[in-house]
Design a protein around this motif. Structure first.
Motif, PDB file in Angstrom:
ATOM      1  N   MET A   1      44.509  51.348  46.577  1.00 53.47           N
ATOM      2  CA  MET A   1      43.109  51.298  46.971  1.00 53.47           C
ATOM      3  C   MET A   1      42.230  51.309  45.723  1.00 53.47           C
ATOM      4  SD  MET A   1      41.069  53.800  49.584  1.00 53.47           S
ATOM      5  CE  MET A   1      39.360  53.487  50.008  1.00 53.47           C
ATOM      6  N   THR A   2      41.235  50.439  45.683  1.00 55.54           N
ATOM      7  CA  THR A   2      40.365  50.339  44.520  1.00 55.54           C
ATOM      8  C   THR A   2      39.451  51.550  44.428  1.00 55.54           C
ATOM      9  OG1 THR A   2      40.372  47.931  44.718  1.00 55.54           O
ATOM     10  CG2 THR A   2      38.661  48.912  43.350  1.00 55.54           C
ATOM     11  N   ASP A 162      38.035  35.529  45.453  1.00 55.85           N
ATOM     12  CA  ASP A 162      37.164  34.392  45.739  1.00 55.85           C
ATOM     13  C   ASP A 162      36.786  33.665  44.452  1.00 55.85           C
ATOM     14  OD1 ASP A 162      36.881  34.784  48.641  1.00 55.85           O
ATOM     15  OD2 ASP A 162      35.833  36.616  48.074  1.00 55.85           O
ATOM     16  N   ILE A 163      36.533  34.431  43.396  1.00 61.96           N
ATOM     17  CA  ILE A 163      36.256  33.845  42.087  1.00 61.96           C
ATOM     18  C   ILE A 163      37.480  33.092  41.581  1.00 61.96           C
ATOM     19  CG2 ILE A 163      35.731  34.374  39.665  1.00 61.96           C
ATOM     20  CD1 ILE A 163      34.143  36.811  40.679  1.00 61.96           C
ATOM     21  N   SER A 164      38.616  33.756  41.643  1.00 55.76           N
ATOM     22  CA  SER A 164      39.871  33.176  41.152  1.00 55.76           C
ATOM     23  C   SER A 164      40.202  31.873  41.870  1.00 55.76           C
ATOM     24  CB  SER A 164      41.016  34.166  41.351  1.00 55.76           C
ATOM     25  OG  SER A 164      40.714  35.430  40.797  1.00 55.76           O
ATOM     26  N   VAL A 198      41.579  37.786  37.016  1.00 51.62           N
ATOM     27  CA  VAL A 198      42.502  36.660  36.843  1.00 51.62           C
ATOM     28  C   VAL A 198      41.837  35.395  37.381  1.00 51.62           C
ATOM     29  CG1 VAL A 198      44.547  38.121  36.951  1.00 51.62           C
ATOM     30  CG2 VAL A 198      43.642  37.122  39.050  1.00 51.62           C
ATOM     31  N   HIS A 199      42.346  34.249  36.948  1.00 54.43           N
ATOM     32  CA  HIS A 199      41.685  32.989  37.278  1.00 54.43           C
ATOM     33  C   HIS A 199      42.468  32.136  38.267  1.00 54.43           C
ATOM     34  CE1 HIS A 199      40.070  34.207  33.234  1.00 54.43           C
ATOM     35  NE2 HIS A 199      39.004  34.182  33.991  1.00 54.43           N
ATOM     36  N   VAL A 200      43.458  32.736  38.913  1.00 52.22           N
ATOM     37  CA  VAL A 200      44.151  32.123  40.037  1.00 52.22           C
ATOM     38  C   VAL A 200      44.246  33.167  41.140  1.00 52.22           C
ATOM     39  CG1 VAL A 200      45.492  30.505  38.641  1.00 52.22           C
ATOM     40  CG2 VAL A 200      46.444  32.754  39.129  1.00 52.22           C
ATOM     41  N   GLY A 201      44.133  32.734  42.394  1.00 53.34           N
ATOM     42  CA  GLY A 201      44.215  33.721  43.467  1.00 53.34           C
ATOM     43  C   GLY A 201      43.830  33.157  44.816  1.00 53.34           C
ATOM     44  N   GLY A 206      41.932  41.102  46.335  1.00 59.47           N
ATOM     45  CA  GLY A 206      41.459  41.799  45.148  1.00 59.47           C
ATOM     46  C   GLY A 206      40.292  42.719  45.462  1.00 59.47           C
ATOM     47  N   PRO A 207      39.813  43.447  44.445  1.00 61.96           N
ATOM     48  CA  PRO A 207      38.702  44.385  44.659  1.00 61.96           C
ATOM     49  C   PRO A 207      37.452  43.700  45.198  1.00 61.96           C
ATOM     50  CG  PRO A 207      39.753  44.791  42.548  1.00 61.96           C
ATOM     51  CD  PRO A 207      40.346  43.518  43.075  1.00 61.96           C
TER      52      PRO A 207
END
Length: 274
Positions: A1-2, A162-164, A198-201, A206-207
């Protein structure tokens, strides 16, 4: 958990696994540090030309950082002895300045991090040296597009995934490789902090992004495969297949409605040609 922690003015900050949430004081500090970083990259534009050495560029970075009231965060960091990183052609990141002379057709990433008033302004930008082949120019353009598509996803309620995903989808649409071995990171009064970006996902993983989060987005995109290797100097990372690599980096803060880019160019020199 973050785990998240609200940063207070009297908090002794150190690197931790918790994601720090900053208030107005932090945003003000990051704006100033980020502006100095962007001004340095702007000022380098007329100097990144055939015949210049990377050490000469590093000297400019150091001089401007000190003149701006800061110190280069990389100078002395884990034994590193220079004021910036300069990565040429197939160097993915952490290229060490020295007697290397830039030549016509090179593509170059310059990564600076002035520490100003206790805050880190971390950013990098690509430069085109002389007449650069179309294939290399296209890589640089797509890499910048990847960065900005990632930033579009940086808003409260979204997740780092979402960024990744936005970055990976755009790069792979052009059949480029996205480097996995290096990533963005939290920052502020700490140079490298939680979370890892990270730049893949996958979307929704993720958090969760919350107002007050500070971090970098810095995709490294290769024309060929994503695999990299570290040279014997312990710093320089290169593509295993010797293919070209490009990178752009911004430091951002999550706001109530989206994000603020701390390191945007005051002169509008966002991507080459400048």
């Amino acid at each position: 958990m973050t785990e998240y922690v609200n940063v207070t003015a009297d908090m002794q900050q150190a690197r931790s696994h918790a994601i720090k949430l900053h208030g107005p004081e932090g945003f003000d500090g990051m704006r100033k540090a980020g502006r100095l970083a962007a001004e340095i990259l702007d000022a380098l534009v007329p100097h990144v030309v055939p015949g210049v050495t990377t050490q000469e560029l590093d000297d400019i970075v150091r001089t401007m950082t000190i003149a701006g009231g800061g110190v280069p965060a990389t100078l002395g960091y884990r034994g590193y002895t220079h004021s910036c990183c300069i990565s040429i052609n197939h160097v993915v990141c952490h290229g060490i300045p020295g007697d290397r002379v830039l030549k016509d057709g090179d593509i170059v990433n310059i990564d600076v991090t002035p520490l100003l008033g206790g805050w880190h302004g971390d950013t990098s930008r690509m430069y085109l040296v002389g007449d650069v082949p179309i294939k290399a120019r296209r890589l640089v353009d797509v890499t910048y597009e990847c960065l900005m598509l990632g930033i579009e996803q940086a808003k409260p309620g979204n997740h780092l995934g979402d960024i990744s995903h936005a970055i990976q989808r755009h790069a792979e649409k052009h059949r480029y490789g996205v480097v996995r071995d290096f990533c963005g990171h939290g920052l502020g009064q700490v140079f490298h902090d939680a979370p890892e970006v990270v730049h893949v996902g996958r979307p929704g993983t993720g958090p969760e992004l919350r107002p007050g989060m500070f971090f970098t987005i810095e995709p490294m995109i290769n024309i060929g495969r994503p695999d990299v290797k570290l040279l014997d100097d312990g710093w320089t990372a290169v593509t295993r297949d010797r293919s070209l690599s490009a990178q752009f980096e911004h430091s951002i803060g999550i706001t109530e409605t989206g994000c603020e880019i701390f390191t945007t160019s005051p002169k509008g020199l966002h991507q080459p040609p400048y």
